[in-house]
Structures are given as C-alpha cells and as structure tokens.
Design a protein around this motif. Structure first.
Motif, short mmCIF file in Angstrom:
data_model
loop_
_atom_site.label_atom_id
_atom_site.label_comp_id
_atom_site.label_asym_id
_atom_site.label_seq_id
_atom_site.Cartn_x
_atom_site.Cartn_y
_atom_site.Cartn_z
N MET A 110 1.03 19.27 5.22
CA MET A 110 0.33 18.15 4.59
C MET A 110 -1.10 18.10 5.13
SD MET A 110 1.44 14.13 4.48
CE MET A 110 1.43 13.95 6.27
N ALA A 111 -2.07 18.24 4.25
CA ALA A 111 -3.47 18.26 4.66
C ALA A 111 -4.13 16.92 4.42
CB ALA A 111 -4.21 19.34 3.87
N PHE A 112 -4.75 16.38 5.46
CA PHE A 112 -5.48 15.12 5.32
C PHE A 112 -6.94 15.42 4.98
CE2 PHE A 112 -1.81 13.53 7.31
CZ PHE A 112 -1.80 12.16 7.16
N SER A 113 -7.57 14.48 4.30
CA SER A 113 -8.97 14.65 3.95
C SER A 113 -9.57 13.29 3.67
CB SER A 113 -9.10 15.53 2.70
OG SER A 113 -8.60 14.84 1.57
N LEU A 114 -10.85 13.30 3.30
CA LEU A 114 -11.50 12.07 2.87
C LEU A 114 -11.29 11.83 1.38
CD1 LEU A 114 -14.83 12.10 4.87
CD2 LEU A 114 -13.10 10.34 4.96
N HIS A 115 -10.36 12.56 0.78
CA HIS A 115 -10.08 12.38 -0.63
C HIS A 115 -9.53 10.98 -0.89
CE1 HIS A 115 -9.64 16.99 -1.36
NE2 HIS A 115 -10.85 16.63 -1.05
N GLY A 116 -9.69 10.52 -2.07
CA GLY A 116 -9.26 9.21 -2.51
C GLY A 116 -10.04 8.88 -3.76
N VAL A 117 -10.08 7.62 -4.11
CA VAL A 117 -10.81 7.23 -5.31
C VAL A 117 -11.73 6.05 -5.01
CG1 VAL A 117 -9.11 8.10 -6.96
CG2 VAL A 117 -8.85 5.79 -6.04
N HIS A 118 -12.83 6.01 -5.73
CA HIS A 118 -13.75 4.88 -5.62
C HIS A 118 -13.38 3.87 -6.70
CE1 HIS A 118 -16.41 6.62 -2.59
NE2 HIS A 118 -16.26 7.77 -3.21
N VAL A 119 -12.49 2.97 -6.33
CA VAL A 119 -12.05 1.95 -7.28
C VAL A 119 -13.09 0.83 -7.32
CG1 VAL A 119 -9.60 2.43 -6.97
CG2 VAL A 119 -10.71 0.79 -5.47
N PRO A 120 -13.19 0.09 -8.43
CA PRO A 120 -14.10 -1.06 -8.45
C PRO A 120 -13.63 -2.11 -7.45
CG PRO A 120 -12.70 -1.02 -10.40
CD PRO A 120 -12.48 0.28 -9.70
N HIS A 121 -14.55 -2.64 -6.67
CA HIS A 121 -14.15 -3.56 -5.59
C HIS A 121 -13.64 -4.89 -6.13
CE1 HIS A 121 -17.05 -1.20 -2.78
NE2 HIS A 121 -15.88 -0.61 -2.89
N ARG A 122 -14.40 -5.51 -7.01
CA ARG A 122 -14.02 -6.81 -7.60
C ARG A 122 -13.66 -7.84 -6.54
NH1 ARG A 122 -10.50 -4.08 -12.51
NH2 ARG A 122 -12.31 -3.21 -13.61
N LYS A 123 -14.41 -7.84 -5.44
CA LYS A 123 -14.14 -8.78 -4.35
C LYS A 123 -14.83 -10.11 -4.65
CE LYS A 123 -12.14 -5.56 -1.67
NZ LYS A 123 -10.75 -5.58 -1.20
N HIS A 124 -14.39 -10.76 -5.72
CA HIS A 124 -15.04 -11.98 -6.18
C HIS A 124 -14.95 -13.13 -5.17
CE1 HIS A 124 -13.41 -10.12 -10.11
NE2 HIS A 124 -14.66 -9.74 -9.97
N THR A 125 -13.92 -13.11 -4.35
CA THR A 125 -13.66 -14.23 -3.44
C THR A 125 -14.11 -13.97 -2.01
OG1 THR A 125 -11.43 -13.37 -3.00
CG2 THR A 125 -11.67 -14.92 -4.83
N GLN A 126 -14.79 -12.85 -1.78
CA GLN A 126 -15.09 -12.40 -0.43
C GLN A 126 -15.94 -13.39 0.37
OE1 GLN A 126 -15.55 -8.11 0.64
NE2 GLN A 126 -17.69 -8.65 0.86
N ASP A 127 -16.88 -14.04 -0.28
CA ASP A 127 -17.79 -14.93 0.44
C ASP A 127 -17.47 -16.41 0.22
OD1 ASP A 127 -19.32 -12.80 1.50
OD2 ASP A 127 -20.37 -12.59 -0.40
N LEU A 128 -16.31 -16.69 -0.39
CA LEU A 128 -15.91 -18.08 -0.63
C LEU A 128 -15.06 -18.59 0.52
CD1 LEU A 128 -14.84 -17.86 -4.39
CD2 LEU A 128 -17.03 -18.62 -3.48
N PRO A 129 -15.22 -19.86 0.91
CA PRO A 129 -14.33 -20.42 1.93
C PRO A 129 -12.92 -20.54 1.36
CG PRO A 129 -15.67 -22.15 0.95
CD PRO A 129 -16.20 -20.86 0.41
N ALA A 130 -11.92 -20.42 2.22
CA ALA A 130 -10.53 -20.58 1.78
C ALA A 130 -10.23 -22.05 1.59
CB ALA A 130 -9.58 -19.96 2.79
#
Length: 438
Positions: A1-21
């Motif tokens: 099993m080979a590891f790498s930096l492979h993966g996908v650049h998914v859209p973040h859509r972090k709409h709530t990141q800077d909102l207070p809980a």
C-alpha cells in the motif's frame, strides 16, 4: 500500500466557520440510543418513571469495548423503546421528557486521577468516544502500554465540506484541550504531540499555536499546518503526513507508535477531568441548501434532527437528502425524528440539485481512481473482481485497505459508484471467509 499526497480538492463550503455557536434550549424530549459507539450497546440502568438530571448515568457500558451513557436533560424517563438507526440496526433507547430546567446531577464531581489506571478509568467514565465520527471508545484506544506511544496526533483537519464543529472546538475550547493534553502527558508519559490543522483554518491555526506556546512544559507540542486536501483527516493518512510513518494493512496506529485523537474528543476529556460532567452535548454543524440559517449548534445528545432544523429557522425547501456528517462519507438519514448522537458532528439538508446523482456510463480505463486514491489502490479493478464475485482476487488487490473515503467516485469521469462497490466487495470477502471457517 503506497501513501502519497493524493486526494481531491473538494469545495470547502465552510459557511459556518466564522460564526459563533448557538446553544439550543432543551427540547421537549430526547431519545438517546444505547448504541452510539463501536462495540457492544450500553445496558440501560433506568426504567420508565425514573427522574434524572443532566449527567445522571442511564446506561452502563455493555462490555470492554463499549461506553456508558448519561442523561442529557433533566426530567423523567418515559419509555425505553427500540428504534431503527440510519445504518439499519434496531437498538434500545431511553426517552426522557425534559422539565426544561437542565438541572445538573448534584453527585457529579471531578474524578480523582493520580495514576495511569485512574486516568483510563476517568476517560471510560466520561462516556467519550471518537467524536470525529468514528465512535470508537476512547478509553480502549488509550489503554495500551505507554512505552509504545511515541506520538499523540490531535486531528483538527476537518477536511469534509461544510463541517466546522471541530473548528469551533479549536477556536473556543483551547483550555479544555490543553487540560486533557496535560493529563495525557502526566499519566501516559506522552512526549511528542502534533496538532494537525488544514491550511484553510487560519483562526484555528492561530489558536492552536497559542496552545502550543502555553501547554505541556517538558514535552514537545507542535502544530502541523497541512494542505487542504481531502481525505487529510483519515487516520492513516494523517499519521503519514504528520510523521512519515505508514500503518500497514491490518495494523493499528499504535503499531507504528502513534495514537490519533480528534480535537473535540480531546476537549470532552478535558471538560470531564475539570468538572466531572460527562459527555451529554455536542456541537453540530447544521448546513446544506435546504437549511434557512446554517450554523453550529450546541445541543443535548438525543435531540431530534427535526428539532435541530426548527431551531435553525426550518427548511427553505423539502430536502432531497439529509445526512449525518459530510457529503463524502456521511450517512443518509431516512427519518428526521432520528437523534443527534455522540459522534454526530454535522447534519446536512441537501436540495434536489445538491443531492442529484449524475448518469453513470461505462468505465473508460482512465486510471483517475487509482491516481487519486490516497493508498494507491485500484478501484476499477475492485469493481471488475466484484462483478465476478472473486473474493480471492479482491483480497489480493487489497480491498480491505480501502478507507471508503469516496475519492475514487468523486473523480470518476464515468460517475461509477466505486466506493459503494468497494463496500459491497468487503462484505463479499467477509462472507466468503465466514463460509471457509465453518
């Protein structure tokens, strides 16, 4: 099993990141399943008519790999039904009618922790499990020979789209995390602690840098800023990118000297050690195109998804799909009466457009799935072997190494359901092995 930096650049859509809980008022009732963790279901210790308070034990661990469960509201136990969960299993549950007071159990006190054994027991008693979604009882993960632990890796990557509940933890619960880190150092002798955070979380990185500068004198705490690429938060992927070590197929992180703990799991341990209040609430990201007011919400465990949606202003349209978790590895919810559980980090209500499945066409042998797989696996070959029901070939190809992250399906130009096929292929392999063992 080979590891790498492979993966996908998914859209973040972090709409709530800077909102207070926002903290939700207690709902009229909560339904608390006895199976919110990997392992044996918890065993109820209450009956209909019992009065409980926040933090009262309502179910004891059902085995070594299990976890106790506590009342998340004060009020009266009304019934103990069996409920159907989103994974298709039927489990016992405890329904509590809230009195609206959220009165804490007066018997709760911080645990006395003065040794490794008492620390492990405190983590067990806290009811904490893997809160990033895995649900594995944390006390079991930590109950290893301390001499084997070279690195504690704190998972703050939160690489799925939409979800920001771990980001809330890193931004707002730094002191709870630090308290748990100090306890891990004192009682397990951990010397090297790496906090992994993706580069798209600037405020969280700054907060973890502050934690690094303030915490754990006598050990090394470092913040590793990682590329924002999915599935950065996968346990084996994170270990490789944080330490360069590869966890072989069939082995555990501890076999390469590592333990990985989600940042919210860590904070929950810190809260219990400081206050004696076990795990009774969760911060949940509520988002998706069908939600009126996307936000992070702190809710009692057992709150129904419908109550959660109502708190967020309701729905703008009827959702085509509702998910526990993110769009890459989340689980579809068939009924919004289902509850928030210990390992619920997000609930997404997706519109018809967001949930629409593209038309599937024939595989064109382009190799995109293999080129993208973090482990260098060959999903197209898995699919071919599965079509032939060839369990031996599936094992030889390494099907059990698949982490079901969905990168292969995401990049497939033919829109093949590769990750779903991989899941079915694993079941086929298990069934064939079971036949051989008879």
């Amino acid at each position: 099993m080979a590891f790498s930096l492979h993966g996908v650049h998914v859209p973040h859509r972090k709409h709530t990141q800077d909102l207070p809980a926002a903290r939700m008022a207690p709902p009229s009732t909560v339904t608390i399943p006895m199976s919110m963790h990997i392992g044996a279901p918890a065993r109820p210790v209450v009956k209909a008519g019992d009065l409980v308070k926040v933090g009262t034990l309502i179910a004891e661990a059902g085995g070594v790999v299990s976890s106790p469960i506590y009342a998340s509201v004060s009020g009266k136990v009304t019934k103990l039904p069996n409920i159907l969960l989103s994974n298709g299993t039927t489990v016992p549950a405890v329904v509590i009618e809230s009195d609206g007071e959220m009165t804490p159990d007066e018997t709760l006190t911080p645990p006395v922790v003065d040794s490794r054994d008492s620390f492990i027991e405190a983590v067990r008693a806290s009811g904490v499990v893997g809160l990033g979604g895995a649900g594995f009882p944390t006390h079991v993960k930590l109950n290893v020979d301390p001499a084997r632990i070279e690195y504690l890796i704190v998972n703050g990557t939160e690489c799925e789209p939409y979800i920001t509940s771990d980001t809330y933890t890193m931004n707002e619960r730094r002191e709870d995390m630090a308290y748990a880190i100090e306890a891990l150092k004192a009682h397990l002798g951990i010397k090297n602690i790496i906090i992994g955070v993706e580069s798209n979380k600037k405020k969280a990185i700054a907060s973890m840098m502050q934690l690094m500068n303030e915490t754990c004198k006598g050990c090394t705490v470092s913040v590793k800023v990682l590329p924002s690429i999915y599935p950065q938060g996968g346990e084996k992927v994170l270990i490789y990118h944080a330490t360069g070590r590869v966890v072989p197929v069939g082995k555990l992180p501890i076999d390469v000297g590592c333990i990985v703990i989600n940042c919210t799991t860590l904070a929950a341990i810190g809260t219990y050690l400081k206050t004696g209040m076990p795990l009774v609430e969760k911060c949940v990201t509520v988002d998706g195109g069908a939600i009126k007011n996307a936000q992070n919400v702190i809710v009692p465990i057992g709150t129904s998804i419908s109550d959660l949606f109502e708190f967020c202003g309701g729905l703008t349209v009827e959702p085509a799909k509702v998910l526990y978790g993110g769009p890459m590895m989340g689980i579809s919810i068939p009924d919004v009466s289902l509850p928030v559980m210990k390992n619920t980090n997000a609930v997404l209500a997706l519109t018809k457009k967001e949930a629409a499945l593209p038309k599937t066409t024939a595989c064109i042998r382009c190799g995109s799935c293999t080129n993208t797989c973090p482990f260098g696996l060959a999903p197209a070959m898995f699919a071919k072997a599965y079509e032939k029901k060839d369990a031996v070939m599936l094992e030889e190809l390494g099907i059990n190494a698949c982490m079901e992250c969905g990168c292969c399906s995401y990049v497939c130009p033919a829109n093949r359901p590769l990750v779903q096929t991989n899941k079915l292929a694993k079941i086929l392999v298990r069934e064939e092995k079971a036949k051989e063992d008879k």
